[in-house]
Design a protein around this motif. Structure first.
Motif, PDB file in Angstrom:
ATOM      1  N   VAL A 192       2.143   3.098  29.827  1.00 41.11           N
ATOM      2  CA  VAL A 192       1.653   3.882  28.593  1.00 41.11           C
ATOM      3  C   VAL A 192       2.405   4.580  28.034  1.00 41.11           C
ATOM      4  CG1 VAL A 192      -0.878   3.044  29.280  1.00 41.11           C
ATOM      5  CG2 VAL A 192       0.066   5.257  29.945  1.00 41.11           C
ATOM      6  N   ASN A 193       2.389   5.245  26.979  1.00 44.02           N
ATOM      7  CA  ASN A 193       2.963   6.367  26.363  1.00 44.02           C
ATOM      8  C   ASN A 193       2.749   7.688  27.058  1.00 44.02           C
ATOM      9  OD1 ASN A 193       4.931   4.913  24.536  1.00 44.02           O
ATOM     10  ND2 ASN A 193       3.379   5.210  22.829  1.00 44.02           N
ATOM     11  N   LYS A 194       3.597   8.618  26.908  1.00 39.34           N
ATOM     12  CA  LYS A 194       3.336   9.935  27.607  1.00 39.34           C
ATOM     13  C   LYS A 194       3.027  10.997  26.679  1.00 39.34           C
ATOM     14  CE  LYS A 194       6.851   8.941  31.345  1.00 39.34           C
ATOM     15  NZ  LYS A 194       8.141   9.200  31.765  1.00 39.34           N
ATOM     16  N   ALA A 195       1.970  10.709  25.769  1.00 38.97           N
ATOM     17  CA  ALA A 195       1.796  11.809  24.774  1.00 38.97           C
ATOM     18  C   ALA A 195       0.611  12.762  25.690  1.00 38.97           C
ATOM     19  CB  ALA A 195       0.966  11.055  23.549  1.00 38.97           C
ATOM     20  N   LYS A 196       0.689  13.984  25.050  1.00 39.84           N
ATOM     21  CA  LYS A 196       0.008  14.963  25.902  1.00 39.84           C
ATOM     22  C   LYS A 196      -1.286  15.363  25.292  1.00 39.84           C
ATOM     23  CE  LYS A 196       4.039  17.166  27.915  1.00 39.84           C
ATOM     24  NZ  LYS A 196       4.766  18.349  27.913  1.00 39.84           N
ATOM     25  N   ASP A 197      -1.521  14.853  23.804  1.00 36.39           N
ATOM     26  CA  ASP A 197      -2.556  15.321  23.151  1.00 36.39           C
ATOM     27  C   ASP A 197      -2.778  14.190  21.809  1.00 36.39           C
ATOM     28  OD1 ASP A 197      -0.960  16.426  21.153  1.00 36.39           O
ATOM     29  OD2 ASP A 197      -1.350  18.225  21.913  1.00 36.39           O
ATOM     30  N   LEU A 198      -3.517  14.299  20.862  1.00 40.01           N
ATOM     31  CA  LEU A 198      -3.676  13.345  19.800  1.00 40.01           C
ATOM     32  C   LEU A 198      -2.493  13.473  18.913  1.00 40.01           C
ATOM     33  CD1 LEU A 198      -7.532  13.114  19.550  1.00 40.01           C
ATOM     34  CD2 LEU A 198      -5.827  11.187  20.049  1.00 40.01           C
ATOM     35  N   GLU A 199      -1.968  14.677  18.822  1.00 43.29           N
ATOM     36  CA  GLU A 199      -1.145  14.940  17.620  1.00 43.29           C
ATOM     37  C   GLU A 199      -0.026  13.640  17.875  1.00 43.29           C
ATOM     38  OE1 GLU A 199       1.950  18.512  16.120  1.00 43.29           O
ATOM     39  OE2 GLU A 199       0.696  18.875  18.084  1.00 43.29           O
ATOM     40  N   GLY A 200       0.244  13.180  16.524  1.00 45.11           N
ATOM     41  CA  GLY A 200       1.360  12.296  16.606  1.00 45.11           C
ATOM     42  C   GLY A 200       1.202  11.017  17.113  1.00 45.11           C
ATOM     43  N   THR A 201      -0.058  10.618  17.720  1.00 43.11           N
ATOM     44  CA  THR A 201      -0.652   9.490  18.126  1.00 43.11           C
ATOM     45  C   THR A 201      -1.035   8.521  17.259  1.00 43.11           C
ATOM     46  OG1 THR A 201      -2.855  10.243  18.616  1.00 43.11           O
ATOM     47  CG2 THR A 201      -1.192  10.503  20.353  1.00 43.11           C
ATOM     48  N   LEU A 202      -0.933   7.026  17.641  1.00 42.35           N
ATOM     49  CA  LEU A 202      -1.341   5.921  17.021  1.00 42.35           C
ATOM     50  C   LEU A 202      -2.339   5.485  17.730  1.00 42.35           C
ATOM     51  CD1 LEU A 202      -1.112   4.039  14.451  1.00 42.35           C
ATOM     52  CD2 LEU A 202       0.348   2.391  16.023  1.00 42.35           C
ATOM     53  N   VAL A 203      -3.858   5.470  17.020  1.00 44.70           N
ATOM     54  CA  VAL A 203      -5.055   4.884  17.678  1.00 44.70           C
ATOM     55  C   VAL A 203      -5.544   3.604  17.342  1.00 44.70           C
ATOM     56  CG1 VAL A 203      -7.212   5.681  18.491  1.00 44.70           C
ATOM     57  CG2 VAL A 203      -5.645   7.479  18.478  1.00 44.70           C
ATOM     58  N   ALA A 204      -6.069   2.640  18.101  1.00 46.68           N
ATOM     59  CA  ALA A 204      -6.533   1.493  17.605  1.00 46.68           C
ATOM     60  C   ALA A 204      -8.128   1.557  17.776  1.00 46.68           C
ATOM     61  CB  ALA A 204      -6.032   0.383  18.586  1.00 46.68           C
ATOM     62  N   ILE A 262     -11.247  11.610  15.043  1.00 46.12           N
ATOM     63  CA  ILE A 262     -10.120  11.132  15.832  1.00 46.12           C
ATOM     64  C   ILE A 262      -8.785  11.189  14.736  1.00 46.12           C
ATOM     65  CG2 ILE A 262      -8.874   9.216  16.729  1.00 46.12           C
ATOM     66  CD1 ILE A 262     -10.663  10.302  18.609  1.00 46.12           C
ATOM     67  N   PHE A 263      -9.396  10.859  13.333  1.00 48.43           N
ATOM     68  CA  PHE A 263      -8.255  10.445  12.377  1.00 48.43           C
ATOM     69  C   PHE A 263      -7.664  12.049  12.093  1.00 48.43           C
ATOM     70  CE2 PHE A 263      -7.127   9.930   7.840  1.00 48.43           C
ATOM     71  CZ  PHE A 263      -5.897   9.040   8.070  1.00 48.43           C
ATOM     72  N   ALA A 264      -8.514  12.889  12.119  1.00 50.10           N
ATOM     73  CA  ALA A 264      -8.051  14.323  11.704  1.00 50.10           C
ATOM     74  C   ALA A 264      -6.929  14.951  12.950  1.00 50.10           C
ATOM     75  CB  ALA A 264      -9.398  15.388  11.538  1.00 50.10           C
ATOM     76  N   GLU A 265      -6.967  14.466  14.013  1.00 50.26           N
ATOM     77  CA  GLU A 265      -6.150  15.003  15.054  1.00 50.26           C
ATOM     78  C   GLU A 265      -5.018  14.022  15.484  1.00 50.26           C
ATOM     79  OE1 GLU A 265      -6.756  17.666  16.634  1.00 50.26           O
ATOM     80  OE2 GLU A 265      -8.581  18.078  15.307  1.00 50.26           O
ATOM     81  N   CYS A 266      -5.082  12.835  15.005  1.00 49.49           N
ATOM     82  CA  CYS A 266      -3.946  11.725  15.170  1.00 49.49           C
ATOM     83  C   CYS A 266      -3.195  11.688  14.102  1.00 49.49           C
ATOM     84  CB  CYS A 266      -4.456  10.500  15.817  1.00 49.49           C
ATOM     85  SG  CYS A 266      -5.242   9.514  14.620  1.00 49.49           S
ATOM     86  N   ASN A 267      -2.238  10.798  14.348  1.00 46.17           N
ATOM     87  CA  ASN A 267      -1.144  10.587  13.337  1.00 46.17           C
ATOM     88  C   ASN A 267      -1.751   9.311  12.393  1.00 46.17           C
ATOM     89  OD1 ASN A 267       1.471  10.452  11.682  1.00 46.17           O
ATOM     90  ND2 ASN A 267       1.585   8.253  12.671  1.00 46.17           N
ATOM     91  N   ASP A 268      -2.446   8.118  12.948  1.00 46.83           N
ATOM     92  CA  ASP A 268      -3.089   7.225  11.985  1.00 46.83           C
ATOM     93  C   ASP A 268      -3.680   6.346  13.080  1.00 46.83           C
ATOM     94  OD1 ASP A 268      -3.395   5.685   9.908  1.00 46.83           O
ATOM     95  OD2 ASP A 268      -1.380   5.150   9.515  1.00 46.83           O
TER      96      ASP A 268
END
Length: 267
Positions: free
Chosen positions: A142-154, A175-181
């Motif tokens: 899995v990716n090593k992101a540390k929080d929702l910033e910059g993430t792509l969530v399904a 969720i959308f407000a915190e992630c990239n898309d």
């Protein structure tokens, strides 16, 4: 590769041929309503038969839980195959090239082996408990992101439970407000496999069925993700509510979702 995983791979590839051939002749596909906004097709039935025939030839005593036929008990019900012969049926019947075959083996209540196969891309995701997850023989992490910033969530919309839409949209917005898309592709099995492969950083959905979860959640866990229900517990097979990500992103997803849970969807 474990002998039982080998059989699951063989069954998935055999079913993939059935599905791919049918996709080339969509005008001959027969679809019927299973429930509100939920469809079954003659192709799913043919795929399921191909899978169960392949597995029964090797393990005639085992039990099955399938989308089309429900529970079929064998003489040894400690071994239970959980099968979705066509995950993403709506995509399939509409000609959208994003669907998969999902096969998992649960032994005494624990998922031991899982396969998610995308027959159009010829991508085969496979995992055995404690033995890592792979895509076509290459190990997945899995990716090593540390929080929702910059993430792509399904995600997936609660099409079977539209009365949950208000709560779901509040979660979606948070969720959308915190992630990239956010992506909504129409196949939970592939969404979970994509988390395992690092293509998605996280996933959440309401009201999934065991055959939509079983193989994909094993893939994700073996690649380093954690899979929980919306309360952070492991009762997602009962509730059908799933959140999946690496441990740090999962923590942020759960805390973002939590303020929008109702009593009906706390699981």
């Amino acid at each position: 590769m474990h002998a039982m995983l080998n059989i699951a791979v063989r069954a998935a590839r055999n079913a993939g041929k059935v599905v791919t051939q049918a996709y080339e002749q969509l005008d001959k596909v027969e679809a019927t309503a299973k429930g509100a906004n939920d469809y079954l097709s003659n192709v799913a039935a043919a795929s399921e038969k191909s899978i169960t025939d392949t597995i029964r030839n090797a393990f005639p005593e085992h039990s099955f839980v399938t989308e089309m036929s429900g529970l079929s008990k064998g003489t040894d019900d400690e071994y239970q195959w959980v099968i979705n012969p066509l995950d993403g049926t709506t995509n399939f019947i509409k000609g959208i090239p994003h669907f998969a075959i999902s096969i998992a083996l649960r032994v005494r209540g624990k998922t031991e082996h899982g396969v998610v196969y995308d027959p159009l891309r010829n991508e085969l995701f496979a995992a055995s408990r404690g033995k890592s997850a792979q895509l076509d023989g290459y190990r997945l992490r899995v990716n090593k992101a540390k929080d929702l910033e910059g993430t792509l969530v399904a995600t997936g919309f609660p099409y079977r439970r539209k009365h949950y839409m208000e709560s779901y949209m509040a979660m979606f917005g948070a969720i959308f407000a915190e992630c990239n898309d956010i992506r909504r592709s129409g196949s939970a099995a592939l969404d979970l496999a994509y988390v395992a492969a690092g293509r998605h950083d996280g996933f959440f959905e309401l009201s999934l069925k065991p055959w939509e979860i079983a193989a994909g959640e094993l893939l994700a866990r073996e690649a380093g993700a954690i899979v929980t229900d919306f309360s952070g517990n492991t009762d997602f097979y009962q509730s059908g509510n799933v959140v999946c990500a690496n441990p740090k992103v999962l923590k942020h997803m759960l805390s973002t979702i939590r303020p929008h849970l109702t009593d009906a969807i706390k699981g």
